[in-house]
Design a protein around this motif. Structure first.
Motif, short mmCIF file in Angstrom:
data_model
loop_
_atom_site.label_atom_id
_atom_site.label_comp_id
_atom_site.label_asym_id
_atom_site.label_seq_id
_atom_site.Cartn_x
_atom_site.Cartn_y
_atom_site.Cartn_z
N UNK A 15 0.82 -1.21 0.00
CA UNK A 15 0.00 0.00 0.00
C UNK A 15 0.86 1.26 0.00
N UNK A 16 1.94 1.24 0.74
CA UNK A 16 2.85 2.38 0.76
C UNK A 16 3.50 2.58 -0.62
N UNK A 24 -1.76 6.71 -9.46
CA UNK A 24 -2.52 7.51 -8.51
C UNK A 24 -1.69 7.94 -7.31
N UNK A 25 -0.37 7.93 -7.46
CA UNK A 25 0.50 8.26 -6.34
C UNK A 25 0.54 9.77 -6.10
N UNK A 27 3.20 11.62 -6.25
CA UNK A 27 4.02 12.24 -7.30
C UNK A 27 3.18 12.51 -8.55
N UNK A 28 2.34 11.57 -8.91
CA UNK A 28 1.47 11.76 -10.08
C UNK A 28 0.47 12.88 -9.82
N UNK A 29 -0.02 12.97 -8.60
CA UNK A 29 -0.95 14.03 -8.22
C UNK A 29 -0.31 15.40 -8.39
N UNK A 30 0.92 15.56 -7.93
CA UNK A 30 1.63 16.83 -8.07
C UNK A 30 1.88 17.14 -9.54
#
Length: 95
Positions: A15-16, A24-25, A27-30
């Motif tokens: 999960x981490x 969807x991590x 880093x991808x969000x940023x």
């Protein structure tokens, strides 16, 4: 009991991993937030350009001054009774 703890630790690790690296991590969000900010700035630039073009269209539809200005600057037209004077500078002789 040891197997249960090992399974839970592996599950937590998986999960981490997904949270920090996977789809969807964070880093991808940023990265997506940066893309959105760039697209929004481009959109605002294009909206400003559209406003300028719309103002120009409105000027051309409503008044003759804008049409006259364009005819003079882009087509080199003059009004009847005006005198056109063209100044041609002589090129400097080569030294």
């Amino acid at each position: 009991m040891h197997w249960l703890i090992l399974v839970l630790v592996l599950l937590l690790g998986a999960l981490q991993y997904r949270l920090w690296v996977g789809e969807g991590s964070i880093a991808e969000l940023h990265s997506l937030k940066r893309e959105i900010a760039l697209e929004e700035s481009e959109l605002e630039r294009l909206r400003a350009r559209n406003r300028e073009l719309q103002a120009e269209v409105d000027d051309l539809r409503e008044g003759s001054e804008a049409i006259e200005e364009r005819a003079r600057s882009e087509l080199g037209m003059i009004k009847p009774g005006e005198i056109f004077i063209q100044v041609i500078e002589r090129p400097e002789p080569p030294k």
